[in-house]
Scaffold this motif. Structure first.
Motif, short mmCIF file in Angstrom:
data_model
loop_
_atom_site.label_atom_id
_atom_site.label_comp_id
_atom_site.label_asym_id
_atom_site.label_seq_id
_atom_site.Cartn_x
_atom_site.Cartn_y
_atom_site.Cartn_z
N VAL A 29 5.49 9.97 3.08
CA VAL A 29 4.85 8.63 2.78
C VAL A 29 5.88 7.50 3.36
N PHE A 30 7.10 7.88 2.88
CA PHE A 30 8.09 6.73 3.34
C PHE A 30 8.68 7.08 4.86
N PHE A 31 8.34 8.25 5.49
CA PHE A 31 8.55 8.19 6.75
C PHE A 31 7.55 7.39 7.45
N ALA A 32 6.42 7.41 6.92
CA ALA A 32 5.11 6.77 7.74
C ALA A 32 5.30 5.23 7.45
N GLY A 86 0.70 -1.14 -0.02
CA GLY A 86 0.16 -0.10 0.09
C GLY A 86 0.72 1.21 -0.08
N MET A 87 1.90 1.20 0.78
CA MET A 87 2.83 2.53 0.92
C MET A 87 3.58 2.56 -0.39
N VAL A 88 3.77 1.61 -1.05
CA VAL A 88 4.73 1.87 -2.45
C VAL A 88 3.79 2.36 -3.41
N LEU A 89 2.40 1.83 -3.46
CA LEU A 89 1.61 2.28 -4.52
C LEU A 89 1.07 4.04 -4.21
N PHE A 90 0.86 3.92 -2.83
CA PHE A 90 0.84 5.55 -2.45
C PHE A 90 1.79 6.52 -2.65
N GLY A 91 3.15 5.89 -2.41
CA GLY A 91 4.33 6.68 -2.56
C GLY A 91 4.54 6.89 -4.21
#
Length: 118
Positions: A88-91, A63-68
């Motif tokens: 996003v990558f901090f989160a 999810g974070m890779v897609l959102f990032g």
């Protein structure tokens, strides 16, 4: 479960974490299940709990890779979107520490309970 089924026990713990994701600290419960099923000493419970947390973090990573990626593409056209990309990558890092760390603590507690009550 047998102590030799490390991957299976970690997978069961990860499934418990994901299914109970609506509960706060569900990763502790998933790691606890994995540590309890694994048995062994507390350091082994800590290890199996961390494995369960790493497996449970896979949906978070996807999810974070897609959102990032959305913010990365936006940053190509608008430089201010780069701040969103960094956020996003901090989160993602915070989420990984939360998921794997609390699952490892749960694995430690699960192994402790297995030692005391088996």
């Amino acid at each position: 479960m047998a102590r030799d089924d490390t991957l299976l026990n970690a997978l069961i713990g990860a499934i418990v974490s994901v299914v109970l994701a609506f509960l706060p600290f569900s990763t502790v419960l998933g790691g606890g299940v994995a540590g309890y099923l694994q048995g062994g000493d507390r350091s082994e419970g800590l290890r199996i709990g961390a494995y369960a947390g790493a497996i449970a973090a896979i949906p978070l990573l996807i999810g974070m890779v897609l959102f990032g990626g959305i913010f990365f593409l936006g940053a190509l056209f608008e430089p201010s979107a780069a701040l969103g990309f960094v956020f996003v990558f901090f989160a993602l890092g915070v989420g990984l520490v939360y998921t794997v760390g609390l699952s490892a603590i749960g694995g430690y507690l699960g192994a402790y309970i297995a030692e005391e009550y088996r």
